[in-house]
Scaffold this motif. Structure first.
Motif, PDB file in Angstrom:
ATOM      1  N   LYS A  43       0.830  -1.205   0.000  1.00 39.78           N
ATOM      2  CA  LYS A  43       0.000   0.000   0.000  1.00 39.78           C
ATOM      3  C   LYS A  43       0.868   1.259   0.000  1.00 39.78           C
ATOM      4  O   LYS A  43       0.562   2.240  -0.676  1.00 39.78           O
ATOM      5  CB  LYS A  43      -0.926   0.000   1.218  1.00 39.78           C
ATOM      6  N   LYS A  44       1.947   1.225   0.781  1.00 42.90           N
ATOM      7  CA  LYS A  44       2.809   2.399   0.897  1.00 42.90           C
ATOM      8  C   LYS A  44       3.533   2.716  -0.399  1.00 42.90           C
ATOM      9  O   LYS A  44       3.649   3.890  -0.794  1.00 42.90           O
ATOM     10  CB  LYS A  44       3.820   2.166   2.017  1.00 42.90           C
ATOM     11  N   TRP A  45       4.026   1.698  -1.088  1.00 41.05           N
ATOM     12  CA  TRP A  45       4.862   1.909  -2.253  1.00 41.05           C
ATOM     13  C   TRP A  45       4.126   1.765  -3.581  1.00 41.05           C
ATOM     14  O   TRP A  45       4.705   2.002  -4.644  1.00 41.05           O
ATOM     15  CB  TRP A  45       6.053   0.949  -2.220  1.00 41.05           C
ATOM     16  N   GLY A  46       2.864   1.393  -3.539  1.00 38.56           N
ATOM     17  CA  GLY A  46       2.065   1.369  -4.758  1.00 38.56           C
ATOM     18  C   GLY A  46       2.631   0.476  -5.841  1.00 38.56           C
ATOM     19  O   GLY A  46       2.836  -0.727  -5.621  1.00 38.56           O
ATOM     20  N   PRO A  47       2.913   1.014  -7.026  1.00 36.94           N
ATOM     21  CA  PRO A  47       3.363   0.202  -8.172  1.00 36.94           C
ATOM     22  C   PRO A  47       4.638  -0.593  -7.909  1.00 36.94           C
ATOM     23  O   PRO A  47       4.859  -1.632  -8.537  1.00 36.94           O
ATOM     24  CB  PRO A  47       3.589   1.258  -9.266  1.00 36.94           C
ATOM     25  N   GLY A  49       5.418  -1.818  -4.944  1.00 36.09           N
ATOM     26  CA  GLY A  49       5.221  -2.497  -3.667  1.00 36.09           C
ATOM     27  C   GLY A  49       5.816  -3.892  -3.629  1.00 36.09           C
ATOM     28  O   GLY A  49       6.368  -4.318  -2.599  1.00 36.09           O
ATOM     29  N   VAL A  50       5.723  -4.611  -4.754  1.00 39.95           N
ATOM     30  CA  VAL A  50       6.276  -5.972  -4.808  1.00 39.95           C
ATOM     31  C   VAL A  50       7.783  -5.939  -4.600  1.00 39.95           C
ATOM     32  O   VAL A  50       8.356  -6.787  -3.894  1.00 39.95           O
ATOM     33  CB  VAL A  50       5.930  -6.643  -6.150  1.00 39.95           C
ATOM     34  N   ILE A  51       8.442  -4.944  -5.203  1.00 41.00           N
ATOM     35  CA  ILE A  51       9.889  -4.815  -5.043  1.00 41.00           C
ATOM     36  C   ILE A  51      10.226  -4.446  -3.593  1.00 41.00           C
ATOM     37  O   ILE A  51      11.183  -4.960  -3.011  1.00 41.00           O
ATOM     38  CB  ILE A  51      10.435  -3.742  -6.011  1.00 41.00           C
ATOM     39  N   ALA A  52       9.425  -3.554  -3.004  1.00 45.67           N
ATOM     40  CA  ALA A  52       9.656  -3.147  -1.618  1.00 45.67           C
ATOM     41  C   ALA A  52       9.562  -4.339  -0.680  1.00 45.67           C
ATOM     42  O   ALA A  52      10.365  -4.474   0.251  1.00 45.67           O
ATOM     43  CB  ALA A  52       8.651  -2.069  -1.219  1.00 45.67           C
ATOM     44  N   VAL A  53       8.587  -5.204  -0.921  1.00 48.19           N
ATOM     45  CA  VAL A  53       8.439  -6.400  -0.094  1.00 48.19           C
ATOM     46  C   VAL A  53       9.658  -7.301  -0.237  1.00 48.19           C
ATOM     47  O   VAL A  53      10.196  -7.829   0.750  1.00 48.19           O
ATOM     48  CB  VAL A  53       7.160  -7.170  -0.478  1.00 48.19           C
ATOM     49  N   ALA A  54      10.134  -7.459  -1.471  1.00 43.05           N
ATOM     50  CA  ALA A  54      11.272  -8.348  -1.724  1.00 43.05           C
ATOM     51  C   ALA A  54      12.558  -7.835  -1.076  1.00 43.05           C
ATOM     52  O   ALA A  54      13.411  -8.627  -0.650  1.00 43.05           O
ATOM     53  CB  ALA A  54      11.469  -8.519  -3.223  1.00 43.05           C
ATOM     54  N   LEU A  55      12.706  -6.515  -0.997  1.00 49.61           N
ATOM     55  CA  LEU A  55      13.944  -5.927  -0.492  1.00 49.61           C
ATOM     56  C   LEU A  55      13.915  -5.622   1.005  1.00 49.61           C
ATOM     57  O   LEU A  55      14.959  -5.347   1.600  1.00 49.61           O
ATOM     58  CB  LEU A  55      14.259  -4.625  -1.258  1.00 49.61           C
ATOM     59  N   SER A  56      12.757  -5.678   1.615  1.00 51.29           N
ATOM     60  CA  SER A  56      12.625  -5.303   3.025  1.00 51.29           C
ATOM     61  C   SER A  56      12.869  -6.491   3.947  1.00 51.29           C
ATOM     62  O   SER A  56      12.463  -7.620   3.657  1.00 51.29           O
ATOM     63  CB  SER A  56      11.229  -4.727   3.294  1.00 51.29           C
ATOM     64  N   ASP A  57      13.547  -6.219   5.054  1.00 53.09           N
ATOM     65  CA  ASP A  57      13.724  -7.235   6.097  1.00 53.09           C
ATOM     66  C   ASP A  57      12.448  -7.312   6.936  1.00 53.09           C
ATOM     67  O   ASP A  57      11.723  -6.325   7.081  1.00 53.09           O
ATOM     68  CB  ASP A  57      14.899  -6.878   7.003  1.00 53.09           C
ATOM     69  N   GLU A  58      12.211  -8.489   7.489  1.00 54.39           N
ATOM     70  CA  GLU A  58      11.055  -8.638   8.367  1.00 54.39           C
ATOM     71  C   GLU A  58      11.258  -7.842   9.653  1.00 54.39           C
ATOM     72  O   GLU A  58      12.379  -7.737  10.158  1.00 54.39           O
ATOM     73  CB  GLU A  58      10.823 -10.117   8.711  1.00 54.39           C
ATOM     74  N   ARG A  59      10.179  -7.299  10.168  1.00 51.56           N
ATOM     75  CA  ARG A  59      10.249  -6.596  11.440  1.00 51.56           C
ATOM     76  C   ARG A  59      10.614  -7.592  12.539  1.00 51.56           C
ATOM     77  O   ARG A  59      10.167  -8.740  12.524  1.00 51.56           O
ATOM     78  CB  ARG A  59       8.922  -5.920  11.762  1.00 51.56           C
ATOM     79  N   GLN A  60      11.397  -7.128  13.513  1.00 52.02           N
ATOM     80  CA  GLN A  60      11.820  -8.003  14.599  1.00 52.02           C
ATOM     81  C   GLN A  60      10.627  -8.550  15.376  1.00 52.02           C
ATOM     82  O   GLN A  60      10.628  -9.708  15.795  1.00 52.02           O
ATOM     83  CB  GLN A  60      12.765  -7.254  15.539  1.00 52.02           C
TER      84      GLN A  60
END
Length: 229
Positions: A43-47, A49-60
């Protein structure tokens, strides 16, 4: 103390269903939180977003649920390998009237064990202050961190089980799956709660051969009071 726990799985599928699945509620919570985190990123990164999910670490705070689930699964597999006519186990049981759960319950001919699995780093130890001139106090530490609240939580679980089964001795245990234990000794008890590792726990359970508890009957009774979480 032990580097590679024996992760035997129970061969009887019906027994596994009746006894519950170790770590199941923690793993469901992890998957729920992970999905929510990924949804928020999309939702935050829009178009992109899939890349943001792939590059983001999981929250502790999310990752900790997976760590907990793995610890329960590993200990559950070891406990399942003990299941005989003299020892029965239950996993991930809901405490009546609460959203909280008990990780594992073991039943022997001598009594009921209420077991809380933890996958913490560091060395568990008991710090004792006071004595002759001052009131004695006990503080439970893991890796130098004050974790006395874990003992309090274990005692509450023991009291819950004891209040429902007055005729059976109830013992509490905090079992650390990956803690830093010394080569000699290391396990201890505080306020009646055993603090130990999986191999030491199973050694104590198999030693409980004296007693008059009908293990299969008690297993069914406990399962009826503590439903799967």
């Amino acid at each position: 103390m032990e580097s590679a726990p024996d992760l035997e799985s129970p061969s009887d599928g019906s027994s596994r269903t009746e006894s519950g699945v170790a770590g199941s509620s923690a793993r469901r919570e992890y998957e729920r939180r992970k999905a929510k985190d990924e949804e928020n990123l999309r939702k935050k990164w829009g178009p992109i977003g899939v890349i943001a999910v792939a590059l983001s670490d999981e929250r502790q705070s999310t990752k900790s649920w997976e760590r907990g689930a793995i610890g329960e699964e590993r200990l559950g597999a070891r406990l399942d390998s003990l299941a005989t006519d003299g020892i029965a186990v239950l996993h991930d049981r809901r405490i009546p009237g609460s959203k909280a759960n008990i990780d594992h319950i073991a039943i022997t001919t001598a009594g009921i064990w209420v077991i809380d699995a933890k996958r913490y780093k560091g060395r568990p130890e008991l710090k004792i202050d006071g004595g002759i001139l001052r009131p004695r106090t006990e503080k439970f530490l893991v890796g130098g961190r004050d974790c006395t609240k874990l003992i309090d939580g274990a005692l509450k679980q023991v009291d819950t089980v004891r209040n429902l089964f007055h005729d059976a001795p109830v013992t509490g245990a905090l079992c650390f799956v990956e803690a830093d234990w010394p080569l000699i000794g290391g396990s201890f008890s505080t306020q009646g709660v055993h603090v130990l590792w999986p191999k030491r726990l199973t050694e104590l359970l198999v030693q409980e051969t004296t007693g008059e508890i009908d293990v299969p009957a008690m297993h069914k009774l406990v399962a009826s009071r503590f439903k799967p979480a």
